[in-house]
Design an enzyme around this catalytic site. Structure first.
Site, PDB file in Angstrom:
ATOM      1  N   ASP A  70       0.820  -1.211   0.000  1.00 58.93           N
ATOM      2  CA  ASP A  70       0.000   0.000   0.000  1.00 58.93           C
ATOM      3  C   ASP A  70       0.854   1.262   0.000  1.00 58.93           C
ATOM      4  OD1 ASP A  70       0.965  -0.448   2.582  1.00 58.93           O
ATOM      5  OD2 ASP A  70      -0.995  -0.801   3.464  1.00 58.93           O
ATOM      6  N   ASN A 138      -7.241  -3.366  14.594  1.00 61.01           N
ATOM      7  CA  ASN A 138      -8.627  -3.732  14.258  1.00 61.01           C
ATOM      8  C   ASN A 138      -8.675  -4.888  13.259  1.00 61.01           C
ATOM      9  OD1 ASN A 138      -7.827  -2.536  11.894  1.00 61.01           O
ATOM     10  ND2 ASN A 138      -9.337  -0.889  11.904  1.00 61.01           N
ATOM     11  N   HIS A 140      -6.930  -5.102  10.423  1.00 59.76           N
ATOM     12  CA  HIS A 140      -6.739  -4.780   9.002  1.00 59.76           C
ATOM     13  C   HIS A 140      -5.432  -5.381   8.463  1.00 59.76           C
ATOM     14  CE1 HIS A 140      -4.699  -0.774  10.230  1.00 59.76           C
ATOM     15  NE2 HIS A 140      -3.794  -1.364   9.485  1.00 59.76           N
ATOM     16  N   GLU A 145      -9.634  -2.288   5.638  1.00 64.61           N
ATOM     17  CA  GLU A 145     -10.243  -2.082   6.948  1.00 64.61           C
ATOM     18  C   GLU A 145     -11.421  -3.047   7.143  1.00 64.61           C
ATOM     19  OE1 GLU A 145      -8.780  -0.327   9.073  1.00 64.61           O
ATOM     20  OE2 GLU A 145      -8.268   1.690   8.418  1.00 64.61           O
TER      21      GLU A 145
HETATM   22  C1  GLP Z   1      -0.444   0.131   8.677  1.00 59.93           C
HETATM   23  C2  GLP Z   1      -0.148  -0.678   7.412  1.00 59.93           C
HETATM   24  C3  GLP Z   1      -0.299  -2.150   7.650  1.00 59.93           C
HETATM   25  C4  GLP Z   1       0.420  -2.536   8.933  1.00 59.93           C
HETATM   26  C5  GLP Z   1      -0.242  -1.872  10.111  1.00 59.93           C
HETATM   27  C6  GLP Z   1       0.397  -2.217  11.453  1.00 59.93           C
HETATM   28  O1  GLP Z   1      -1.736   0.581   8.763  1.00 59.93           O
HETATM   29  N1  GLP Z   1      -0.923  -0.283   6.281  1.00 59.93           N
HETATM   30  O2  GLP Z   1       0.210  -2.849   6.532  1.00 59.93           O
HETATM   31  O3  GLP Z   1       0.363  -3.929   9.112  1.00 59.93           O
HETATM   32  O4  GLP Z   1      -0.146  -0.468   9.915  1.00 59.93           O
HETATM   33  O5  GLP Z   1       1.556  -1.461  11.645  1.00 59.93           O
HETATM   34  P1  GLP Z   1       2.556  -1.630  12.833  1.00 59.93           P
HETATM   35  O6  GLP Z   1       3.477  -2.723  12.456  1.00 59.93           O
HETATM   36  O7  GLP Z   1       3.256  -0.307  12.928  1.00 59.93           O
HETATM   37  O8  GLP Z   1       1.763  -1.945  14.047  1.00 59.93           O
END
Ligand code: GLP
Length: 249
Positions: A70, A138, A140, A145
């Protein structure tokens, strides 16, 4: 429905070492591998471990291609919180993954055209061999989402307030994440030949426990992974904690 394999390690650094070794084996077996990559704090020690393997063992990314999950829409190129910047700083420039082989969705032009072009580029490579995923609190995956369709392809996603709040610390003081991003869809993710989901820290325990013991449900995007036959969850004890009572450990 398939239950994933769980690799439960003592700490985030043990997870990083185990997953970097897993990826190194895959790269050595298929130097022309197509990787699906993820961002987030979870992946910082993992990319550091991969860079260390590149430096100490000569692990080569010369034939590899990658597609990130993304990218935020509308950040100026080079913005310090863009996922392109994150990937350049933490992996690409250290292992020689050049911009023509390491792609992210193009989030500065026409978003709909960028989504189609991204799907076409993935197909032109013959699909993704090994897809990395983190998990949001959540549930995702990518920026899919809760409520996202399980067969969705690369698309524009609107971030929930909780995701915006969780990711604000990645931005310079006074800035907040854009409200929209381009993300691979859950269908794009499920088309990968192998998927690795990573979760570390007690803050991910609830999301992980919601994703797997229960039946897949659109309320928890990560639960869609039960529809894939080759998923491994790399997690630490803290993230696995809440699953102990569910007969998983
Ligand atoms: C973001 C990304 C996800 C990632 C998530 C968790 O929203 N788009 O791909 O898995 O955050 O991130 P973190 O590893 O910082 O908890």
């Amino acid at each position: 429905m398939t239950k994933p394999d769980f690799q439960v390690l003592a700490s985030p650094s043990a997870v990083a070492e185990a997953l970097a070794n897993h990826m190194a084996r895959a790269l050595r077996a298929e130097p022309a591998i197509t990787l699906g990559l993820a961002t987030g704090k979870t992946f910082l020690p993992i990319y550091a471990a991969l860079v260390a393997l590149h430096r100490t063992t000569g692990l080569s990314f010369e034939g590899a291609h990658s597609f990130n999950l993304d990218e935020y829409i509308g950040l100026v190129p080079g913005h310090p919180a863009s996922f392109r910047h994150y990937m350049e700083e933490n992996l690409f420039r250290h292992v020689g993954l050049s911009a023509d082989r390491a792609l992210l969705p193009e989030a500065n032009g026409d978003p709909e055209a960028a989504c189609l072009a991204y799907e076409r580029a993935i197909s032109a490579r013959g699909g993704i061999d090994l897809q990395l995923l983190g998990i949001g609190r959540n549930g995702h995956i990518g920026f899919n989402e809760p409520g996202s369709a399980f067969d969705g392809r690369t698309q524009v996603a609107r971030l929930t307030p909780s995701t915006i709040a969780a990711n604000t610390s990645d931005f310079p003081p006074g800035e907040v994440p854009p409200p929209e991003a381009i993300t691979m869809g859950i269908g794009t993710i499920l088309a990968a030949r192998e998927i690795v989901l990573v979760a570390t820290g007690a803050g991910k325990a609830e999301a992980l426990a919601r994703a797997f013991p229960a039946a897949p449900h659109q309320d928890c995007p990560a639960s869609a992974l039960q529809r894939h036959a080759h998923v491994t969850v790399f997690c630490d004890e803290a993230a696995f904690g809440a699953m102990r009572g569910e007969g998983q450990g």
